[in-house]
Design a protein around this motif. Sequence first.
Motif, PDB file in Angstrom:
ATOM      1  N   ARG B 197       0.849  -1.200   0.000  1.00 35.18           N
ATOM      2  CA  ARG B 197       0.000   0.000   0.000  1.00 35.18           C
ATOM      3  C   ARG B 197       0.883   1.246   0.000  1.00 35.18           C
ATOM      4  O   ARG B 197       0.647   2.190  -0.747  1.00 35.18           O
ATOM      5  N   ASP B 198       1.900   1.207   0.830  1.00 31.22           N
ATOM      6  CA  ASP B 198       2.810   2.337   0.977  1.00 31.22           C
ATOM      7  C   ASP B 198       3.479   2.679  -0.352  1.00 31.22           C
ATOM      8  O   ASP B 198       3.772   3.827  -0.633  1.00 31.22           O
ATOM      9  N   LEU B 199       3.727   1.647  -1.185  1.00 30.78           N
ATOM     10  CA  LEU B 199       4.418   1.876  -2.453  1.00 30.78           C
ATOM     11  C   LEU B 199       3.439   2.200  -3.582  1.00 30.78           C
ATOM     12  O   LEU B 199       3.812   2.201  -4.744  1.00 30.78           O
ATOM     13  N   GLY B 200       2.186   2.429  -3.229  1.00 33.77           N
ATOM     14  CA  GLY B 200       1.261   2.943  -4.239  1.00 33.77           C
ATOM     15  C   GLY B 200       0.256   1.955  -4.785  1.00 33.77           C
ATOM     16  O   GLY B 200      -0.427   2.252  -5.752  1.00 33.77           O
ATOM     17  N   ALA B 201       0.165   0.756  -4.185  1.00 29.61           N
ATOM     18  CA  ALA B 201      -0.820  -0.209  -4.666  1.00 29.61           C
ATOM     19  C   ALA B 201      -2.153   0.021  -3.953  1.00 29.61           C
ATOM     20  O   ALA B 201      -2.181   0.149  -2.736  1.00 29.61           O
ATOM     21  N   SER B 202      -3.249   0.042  -4.723  1.00 30.18           N
ATOM     22  CA  SER B 202      -4.569   0.198  -4.118  1.00 30.18           C
ATOM     23  C   SER B 202      -4.900  -1.083  -3.352  1.00 30.18           C
ATOM     24  O   SER B 202      -4.187  -2.072  -3.446  1.00 30.18           O
TER      25      SER B 202
END
Lengths: 364, 294
Positions: B197-202
């Motif tokens: 999540r932190d790396l931009g995955a929904s």
Amino acid sequence: MYDVELKDLNKKYRSVTAVENVSLDIKKGEFLFLLGPSGCGKTTTLRMIGGMEQPTTGTIRIQGEDVSHVPPEKRDTSTVFQNWALFPHKTVSENVGFGLTMRKVTKSVIKEEVAKYLEMMGLDEFGDRFPNQLSGGQKQRVALARALIVKPAVLLLDEPLSALDLKLRQQMRFEIKRIQKRLKVTTIFVTHDQTEALAMADRIVIMNNGRIEQIGSPTDVYFNPKTKFVSDFIGEMNFLPGKLITKNGESATIALSKNCQVNVPCADTSQLTDNLVVGIRPEKLFVKREPIPTNGGVMLEGHMEEITFLGQLLRFHITFGESMMIVDDFGGVNRALRYQKADKVYMEINPKDCLLMPEHGETL
Amino acid sequence: MKKNSWLEKIHEIYRKNRFLMVFMPAIVLVTFFFFVPILSLLRISFFKYMEMGVFDSSFTLQNYIKFLTDPFYLQVIWYTVKIALSVTLICLLFGYPVAYYISCMTGKWKMFLLLLLIIPLWTNLIVRIYGWFVILGRQGLLNSVLLSMNFIEEPISIVFTTTSVVIGLLDNVFPWILLIMISVMEGIEWPIIEAARDLGASRLKTFYEITFKLSLPGVAVAGLFAFVWSVGEYAVPSLLGSSSQRTISIEIADQMLNMLNWPFGASMAFVLFAISVSVLLINNWLSSRSNIAR
């Protein structure tokens, strides 16, 4: 220009308050440390900045934009987790490239960028390996590369070095600091290790019980601790109970024992109470045989309790009245031979090295 | 000194072969009560059937050829595999979301749900099968409910059909499948999901990239388990199945116990065994080809 602004941040879990009224501004490119014992709220604060936790009240701004309730994937932050949290089913390259893949960057660009960051971390040859084929130090670098590759506005590090052994930890401290200065990325580093904070930080935020105790540069928090907690937590400190005798302008005379008084400089004598605590660092005490001060200090009489060899220094435990004092001596091992257990010794203290504080709360 | 020499000798033997000594009872047990009977059965499967209970020990492949070419028996094999595949598919399709849901839970409710899963497993299989008669029979619970709600005009027959066999098998296999998948999903560490999540995955992307991909090996094991169990199950199809549609295991029992045609029964047993083993090998091959093996 602040990159991160925290205003009156609170986090409550049912009846427990994890973070209380934390306000903090972090400059662009600053290397800031959140330091404190476990359970002090430092990790919760970091997780709120990263979006892994929602603040109960208060606001978080990143580069001016209110992100208090924005999910982590939509924040311009990257986190290096405590145990690195690498994806076990993806190769090192896939791990490092994950953030770019999620941002729908074209494959050829991802390949280039991954190669660049792997090289920066000295991991060129490990791209095809899986995380379980790496050592702790290598995993650490992969986690750092994975977080940095998306060029975050703020880099968050949650005790990233605590799982490494001492030598590697010291090496990684130096490396992380070097990379941080090179990329000029605003960085928040959470740790409970005060030497780590002193060695790496531009600024240190010391937290206790969910609250900020003091914010300052490493030298500032070491030499001018604002609270008893800070003086105890950063470095080591001897605490001696004392009684106020007289106030005289810019200083106060304190009795440490029946026949020993010190005249300690103090900016604001109006707040002094009758019973005080005098703090003094172990390296500011000098052990002598004779009660003759050589640096214009005051002599305290005590008994040698224990002599410990710690490599570059000798540590004496000396009883003074009811108190056990720690004295660090950098004068060489030969000095150990001059003293024996139960010897009567004298400790010289310089009044300007003393810190006055009430029995609880803030220093004066 | 001399008195103890034989004792010391034994001790010496023990010390040198510690590994062998520890496993000796198990080895003996497995050899005499598993490998010897199985191998003798394998030998019998190549015997020739003369008349009831009489076999000629000359080597023949006739039993296998008959089983694998006769349209009647091919239909039996296909029916058995079909049932096992349906059970496997239903288990995975319906079990996955349930397992995911339970694995995400904590505390009292999770314990409660796990208990609900495990308690039926303490009940005897035959008892549970007869339980299904009560529910699925012509005058059973299901029919009376459907009748009273006017969904149907007359009782439908569910018992002694393929449906009742699949239901009975699911009752057997499903809790185990869930337990396997839950334990695999619980092994996925929360920080890894946070990192994605932190790396931009929904949320959805994180589920697919992390949770789903990491749970695949567990799904494969669960599916294998469901298939191998269902394909060889005897009690459920023989009690809940129809008399005209028979599975391999029922045929084996029939040949062995009623016809006393041991060679044919044995050959069918080894074909069944081969089906299970080949599914296992396919499963291994698939997972070693992709990253999910890691």
